[in-house]
Design an enzyme around this catalytic site. Sequence first.
Site, short mmCIF file in Angstrom:
data_model
loop_
_atom_site.label_atom_id
_atom_site.label_comp_id
_atom_site.label_asym_id
_atom_site.label_seq_id
_atom_site.Cartn_x
_atom_site.Cartn_y
_atom_site.Cartn_z
N THR A 197 -0.16 0.80 74.05
CA THR A 197 -0.09 1.99 73.19
C THR A 197 -1.21 2.01 72.15
O THR A 197 -1.60 0.97 71.63
CB THR A 197 1.28 2.01 72.48
N TRP A 222 1.88 -0.30 67.42
CA TRP A 222 3.28 -0.67 67.71
C TRP A 222 3.37 -1.79 68.74
O TRP A 222 4.13 -1.67 69.70
CB TRP A 222 4.08 0.50 68.28
N GLN A 257 31.63 5.33 63.95
CA GLN A 257 32.71 6.28 63.67
C GLN A 257 34.07 5.59 63.86
O GLN A 257 34.99 5.78 63.08
CB GLN A 257 32.58 7.49 64.63
N GLU A 307 9.00 1.44 76.16
CA GLU A 307 8.94 1.42 77.64
C GLU A 307 9.17 2.81 78.23
O GLU A 307 9.74 2.93 79.33
CB GLU A 307 9.94 0.41 78.21
C1 LIG Z 1 9.34 -1.14 67.77
C2 LIG Z 1 8.35 -0.73 68.83
C3 LIG Z 1 7.85 -1.67 69.71
C4 LIG Z 1 6.89 -1.31 70.66
N1 LIG Z 1 6.33 -2.28 71.47
C5 LIG Z 1 5.27 -1.94 72.25
C6 LIG Z 1 4.53 -2.96 72.95
O1 LIG Z 1 4.87 -4.15 72.88
N2 LIG Z 1 3.45 -2.60 73.66
C7 LIG Z 1 3.03 -1.29 73.75
O2 LIG Z 1 2.04 -1.04 74.41
N3 LIG Z 1 3.73 -0.31 73.13
C8 LIG Z 1 4.82 -0.61 72.37
N4 LIG Z 1 5.49 0.38 71.69
C9 LIG Z 1 5.06 1.76 71.83
C10 LIG Z 1 6.05 2.65 72.57
O3 LIG Z 1 6.06 2.36 73.93
C11 LIG Z 1 5.68 4.08 72.25
O4 LIG Z 1 6.06 4.31 70.90
C12 LIG Z 1 6.32 5.10 73.15
O5 LIG Z 1 5.80 5.00 74.43
C13 LIG Z 1 6.16 6.51 72.66
O6 LIG Z 1 4.82 6.79 72.30
P1 LIG Z 1 4.51 7.43 70.88
O7 LIG Z 1 5.19 6.63 69.86
O8 LIG Z 1 3.05 7.63 70.77
O9 LIG Z 1 5.24 8.83 70.91
P2 LIG Z 1 4.71 10.18 71.58
O10 LIG Z 1 4.22 9.91 72.94
O11 LIG Z 1 3.81 10.90 70.64
O12 LIG Z 1 6.08 10.97 71.68
C14 LIG Z 1 6.70 11.63 70.56
C15 LIG Z 1 7.85 12.48 71.08
O13 LIG Z 1 7.32 13.47 71.98
C16 LIG Z 1 7.93 13.38 73.26
N5 LIG Z 1 6.88 13.64 74.26
C17 LIG Z 1 5.76 12.92 74.50
N6 LIG Z 1 5.04 13.48 75.49
C18 LIG Z 1 5.70 14.60 75.86
C19 LIG Z 1 5.45 15.61 76.82
N7 LIG Z 1 4.37 15.57 77.61
N8 LIG Z 1 6.35 16.60 76.94
C20 LIG Z 1 7.45 16.65 76.17
N9 LIG Z 1 7.73 15.72 75.24
C21 LIG Z 1 6.87 14.71 75.09
C22 LIG Z 1 8.44 11.96 73.34
O14 LIG Z 1 9.52 11.84 74.24
C23 LIG Z 1 8.87 11.70 71.90
O15 LIG Z 1 10.14 12.25 71.69
C24 LIG Z 1 6.47 0.04 70.76
C25 LIG Z 1 7.02 0.99 69.90
C26 LIG Z 1 7.92 0.63 68.92
C27 LIG Z 1 8.43 1.68 67.96
#
Ligand SMILES: Cc1cc2nc3c(=O)[nH]c(=O)nc-3n(C[C@H](O)[C@H](O)[C@H](O)COP(=O)(O)OP(=O)(O)OC[C@H]3O[C@@H](n4cnc5c(N)ncnc54)[C@H](O)[C@@H]3O)c2cc1C
Length: 541
Positions: free
Chosen positions: A129, A164, A342, A369
């Site tokens: 990410t 992240w 709840q 994931e």
């Molecule tokens: C505690 C934690 C641990 C993590 N560990 C890792 C790790 O070890 N390695 C790693 O690589 N990543 C890791 N991640 C990253 C994680 O996999 C991402 O946060 C996740 O894939 C979502 O990406 P984003 O946060 O950029 O959200 P976004 O992709 O920006 O999504 C934001 C919202 O928009 C929605 N959305 C996104 N695209 C679309 C679309 N095309 N159409 C409609 N809705 C959409 C999503 O469902 C979500 O609700 C971690 C994240 C957290 C918070």
Amino acid sequence: MARLDTETLDMLLSTLKEYAARELTPQVLLKLDHEDVFPEKVLKDLYDPQQIGIHLLFVPEESGGLGGSAWDIYRVCEVMSGIDLGIATGVLATCLGADPILVGATPEQKAHWMGRLADEGLLMAYGATEPQAGSDLAALRTTAVPVVEDGKTTAYRITGRKQWISNGGVADLYTILANAPGGPSWFVVEKGLPGFSHGKPEDKHGIRASNTAALFLEDVTVPADRLVGGVEGKGLAQAQAVFGYTRLMVAAFGLGAGWAALERAIRYAQTRIQGGAPLSQKQGYTHKLLVPTAVRLEAARAYIEWTAERIDGGEPDLATEGAVAKYAATEAGNRTAEDAIQALGGYGYTREYLVEKIKRDVRITTIYEGTSEIMEWTIARDRWQHHLKTKGTWYLDWAARLGGSAETGAPLAAQALRSLAALFERCRLDRLTRNQHILFRLGELTAWAETAAIFSERAASKPSTVLPLGAPVLAAMARVYAREALVRVASDGLKWATAAGQTDAALAQSLALDRAFTAQAGRIEDEDFLARELARAFPAG
Ligand SMILES: Cc1cc2nc3c(=O)[nH]c(=O)nc-3n(C[C@H](O)[C@H](O)[C@H](O)COP(=O)(O)OP(=O)(O)OC[C@H]3O[C@@H](n4cnc5c(N)ncnc54)[C@H](O)[C@@H]3O)c2cc1C
């Protein structure tokens, strides 16, 4: 892949539980959560072969590991997340970090890195990410520029930022996805290299015992043999190839954390007297706050077990099944923890009873994931293709061959599959999936129908033995779940298709809406039985 023999798996699980009972008491877990501490010693203990050697589960036997199967990993992940999802995430991150190597590395690379993971108990991290590339990994900006000497690539210089990353601030070894000239590729990067640093730990809503940090790479130079597989451009395919398996792990997290909350609520309900009787005897309480999520969790378990068996049987391309398992289990786990708060009333809202912490922890499982929305999309796109390719017979055929019995709700689950087929076809004829929302709702309803089908089949032929529930209880659960899946597919399907402008006046009949409602007869009786049986399986004290 062969499963560990029952004795070895049972020993591993009981060693884990004994360790947790000794070292990870509720007081310790609450303190870690409150103080936002990554418990380095706990991870060391877990990786210590003299104590548990948990990382060996992910390492193939030829590299000195146990070569655990998907089934074994599901069982261990469920138990670990029932203890603490933050600590479980620290372990998952190593498995994830090792995955690009397991899937894509050359035999020499695999022997080297997996051997080191086994021998040294390295903490690993998976760096995919980026700040602007989350769900859409293809938007990644980190670059890997080849260093060419005498016409030969001798090294890569990696520059970019990762966001992240679990274990980001504490790992010994990282796999980093970066754009090489040939396309996205994985690189193995050791900690401490010049130009490689990490941010401070993120201040998170939950899983506070896990370390999450941003990574910064500025001209980090790695030898060319750190390119996983030795060929550029395979990174996204390699990330995709492990999804069936890694999503199953997160599904098991949802299951384990969900049951950890639910068990507390079931036990609590037996001692909490309100209105002159224990809450466990109040239908308006049990049938809302305990029974529905117990049923959803066990339906998800059936799907997880089915998928794990298929992965271990060597079937490729189970990313969609992994997505259904993850979606069903993590949504159920999240809902369960919410309902458990709840169920405990004011006590649930305080820290001491742990359900509040579990709720914050399990929340992550619907995000990392692949978010739930991305799961809906993944499921819908894949099954839509099946529908088109088979000219609409994919779910009809599945319904026709579905095993199980009336006792386990199989006729209703089969109807849910047929109603789903009718819904897909209506969406095709009226071109409704041009609305993204409709496509995603199809993903949601598909997950309900498929889990109902698998649950009703397995409750009859292979009831899970993980919890002390017994075949009649699982059969009643499968009946309740099949009723719920059918009514959701028929009524939500009708709702959304109509909202998007469907043109068939008889769609309610095609979706078997009447049957979906008449099938609810007997449900309260089943739920009465389940409320009693849950209390029997998880007694107070
Ligand atoms: C505690 C934690 C641990 C993590 N560990 C890792 C790790 O070890 N390695 C790693 O690589 N990543 C890791 N991640 C990253 C994680 O996999 C991402 O946060 C996740 O894939 C979502 O990406 P984003 O946060 O950029 O959200 P976004 O992709 O920006 O999504 C934001 C919202 O928009 C929605 N959305 C996104 N695209 C679309 C679309 N095309 N159409 C409609 N809705 C959409 C999503 O469902 C979500 O609700 C971690 C994240 C957290 C918070």
